[in-house]
Motif scaffolding. Structure first.
Motif, mmCIF file in Angstrom:
data_model
loop_
_atom_site.group_PDB
_atom_site.id
_atom_site.type_symbol
_atom_site.label_atom_id
_atom_site.label_comp_id
_atom_site.label_asym_id
_atom_site.label_seq_id
_atom_site.Cartn_x
_atom_site.Cartn_y
_atom_site.Cartn_z
ATOM 1 N N SER A 127 -15.056 8.106 7.894
ATOM 2 C CA SER A 127 -13.727 8.085 8.488
ATOM 3 C C SER A 127 -12.754 7.682 7.394
ATOM 4 C CB SER A 127 -13.654 7.105 9.657
ATOM 5 O OG SER A 127 -13.777 5.788 9.191
ATOM 6 N N ILE A 128 -11.602 8.323 7.405
ATOM 7 C CA ILE A 128 -10.572 8.048 6.406
ATOM 8 C C ILE A 128 -9.290 7.671 7.120
ATOM 9 C CG2 ILE A 128 -9.077 9.139 4.667
ATOM 10 C CD1 ILE A 128 -11.513 10.722 3.716
ATOM 11 N N ARG A 129 -8.614 6.686 6.566
ATOM 12 C CA ARG A 129 -7.331 6.286 7.111
ATOM 13 C C ARG A 129 -6.344 6.160 5.962
ATOM 14 N NH1 ARG A 129 -5.103 0.872 8.086
ATOM 15 N NH2 ARG A 129 -3.441 1.089 9.620
ATOM 16 N N LEU A 130 -5.188 6.793 6.110
ATOM 17 C CA LEU A 130 -4.091 6.595 5.165
ATOM 18 C C LEU A 130 -3.033 5.781 5.896
ATOM 19 C CD1 LEU A 130 -3.630 10.146 3.551
ATOM 20 C CD2 LEU A 130 -5.104 8.273 2.802
ATOM 21 N N ALA A 131 -2.585 4.708 5.261
ATOM 22 C CA ALA A 131 -1.618 3.832 5.912
ATOM 23 C C ALA A 131 -0.400 3.634 5.032
ATOM 24 C CB ALA A 131 -2.257 2.484 6.214
ATOM 25 N N GLY A 132 0.748 3.376 5.671
ATOM 26 C CA GLY A 132 1.982 3.075 4.949
ATOM 27 C C GLY A 132 2.015 1.624 4.508
ATOM 28 N N LEU A 133 3.087 1.258 3.853
ATOM 29 C CA LEU A 133 3.211 -0.076 3.252
ATOM 30 C C LEU A 133 3.081 -1.196 4.275
ATOM 31 C CD1 LEU A 133 3.681 -0.595 0.238
ATOM 32 C CD2 LEU A 133 6.033 -1.201 0.779
ATOM 33 N N ALA A 134 3.554 -0.938 5.499
ATOM 34 C CA ALA A 134 3.487 -1.968 6.546
ATOM 35 C C ALA A 134 2.155 -1.912 7.276
ATOM 36 C CB ALA A 134 4.651 -1.782 7.524
ATOM 37 N N GLY A 135 1.234 -1.084 6.777
ATOM 38 C CA GLY A 135 -0.087 -1.004 7.391
ATOM 39 C C GLY A 135 -0.157 -0.028 8.551
ATOM 40 N N GLU A 136 0.944 0.674 8.807
ATOM 41 C CA GLU A 136 0.975 1.591 9.958
ATOM 42 C C GLU A 136 0.230 2.886 9.635
ATOM 43 O OE1 GLU A 136 3.247 1.220 7.773
ATOM 44 O OE2 GLU A 136 4.478 3.014 7.525
ATOM 45 N N ASP A 137 -0.390 3.462 10.670
ATOM 46 C CA ASP A 137 -1.140 4.709 10.515
ATOM 47 C C ASP A 137 -0.246 5.870 10.074
ATOM 48 O OD1 ASP A 137 -3.602 3.780 11.232
ATOM 49 O OD2 ASP A 137 -3.550 4.543 13.284
#
Lengths: 151, 151, 151, 151
Positions: free
Chosen positions: C108-118
């Motif tokens: 599973s891969i997750r890319l998140a923004g600076l605030a940790g949001e999906d």
């Protein structure tokens, strides 16, 4: 070949300040012959110019494009692919300023292998553009002075 | 700039036979400024060279690479990006032979807009390689004669 | 949507060990809307898998492909593009092992923004292939044990 | 795997109208294993969606993006890579509408080899967006009716 490439050698001989970074050759960069597909080198060049703007000149592409309405398109390139690069190699990417005009800047780029040997040498002419009016504009201060520090 | 670009003009003025095809500017070819991201032009060039080999010379990249162990890497490019191209435009792509050497062939490429105006002009030096031995080899007949027909 | 995506949430809730790296959104990754062109996310995924193999598992793609004749092609993907990412953003990329089979591994891969949001969530099924014989082969030790450490 | 893929089979069995085009596997699409690098399939998908909009629905991406301020981003994909495709192959690309919502449309895509055998099957959820306000909007008529003709 144009004399721009010879110009690269000259500037490097003179020991000008270079902006340098490392580039890993990715699986997706390579072609069926197992070496870098040459259009991918130009993406590496563009990434190098981006990093130079952000880290070397203090003005990221994001700031230039989204906040200041300025672009830095490439208008001319001369590139020699001297030796192939393979999957997983880490290349040294160096950028130097060859010539600073009013709206334009010409940079030389060199990609080298681990032993320092030439892989790719290029000369890129970039022009500062007002994105809204779609015309060339003089490179503003303090960007201009910072660019000059690499020339 | 090198004199290769002037050479393109000269060969076109002389009315040499061109290999030509149409290229649609795709969404994925365009950058945040809405115009073609310049490394994408080199993919268009490579596609044009592929089509020329398959349709103009009767030797597809598939045949060359997979059956005959021959590659045709690009060793030098000079390119002028004269005017931007936008999403959805259909460009005319033309290829002419500038110079035919033993193992190498230099082609000029021109991408033009609908009104025939210049968008991109390039000169590419290609070298025939034995992929196994990784060395340049003389372009074999009848490929050589077919290339000469475009020069 | 398939239940693979729900599986990602479950494994992350359980606090499994993740392989993580940072990814900068490049100019060439962005489309005319100024956000990442979605096929580019798959190149980011492939780079992440490459880095995981080299740094997390101790077996680089170069070693696997060129020395051992093994490939790790992606045979199935499920991806949700949850929120757009813009030029210059630095995304956090995380990879976890969802399922380890004989010849296959699902990550599973997750890319998140600076605030940790999906931003992006994906599930990728990879299969170990003998490149010469073009068939699936059991993932060899010690690679198998190292993969298991991420599950 | 999600049930979206099964849905593709069902809709194809029912003989729905497909939008179809041919796609040549280019040198630049292929990886060191000599087969299509999977992120490239998503560029083929995006080109297919572009062609469907322009030729099948009468509303090009250029018109949608530049004149009407509408985008059609992909928000979810499920893809099975069933068999590899090689340099120079011509694939048949087919698109069918699986589901038409208010602002969204889910399409199934199939890439097939010369003998009609499956290479790639995918399901893509697209959402119509107002690019300025960055929110989903109902797909306007007559686009909606034209999409429905493919469902």
């Amino acid at each position: 070949m144009g004399d721009g490439i010879d110009g690269i050698d000259a500037s490097q001989a003179a020991g000008k300040q270079a902006f340098a970074t490392d580039v890993t050759v990715r699986f997706g960069d390579c072609d069926p012959a197992g070496i870098v597909f040459y259009p991918r080198y130009f993406e590496m060049f563009n990434n190098l110019v981006e990093d130079w703007c952000a880290q070397g000149l203090g003005a990221s592409f994001r700031e230039l494009h989204l906040e200041r309405g300025l672009g830095l398109p490439t208008v001319h390139v001369e590139t020699s692919f001297i030796a192939p690069s393979e999957l997983g190699e880490v290349l040294r990417a160096e950028l130097r300023v060859q010539k600073l005009g009013g709206a334009s800047v010409t940079v030389s780029i060199r990609l080298a292998g681990l032993a320092g040997e030439d892989r790719v040498r290029a000369s890129l002419a970039l022009v500062m553009m007002d994105l809204k009016e779609r015309r060339a504009v003089r490179i503003p201060e303090p960007l201009r002075s910072r660019i000059a520090a690499f020339a």
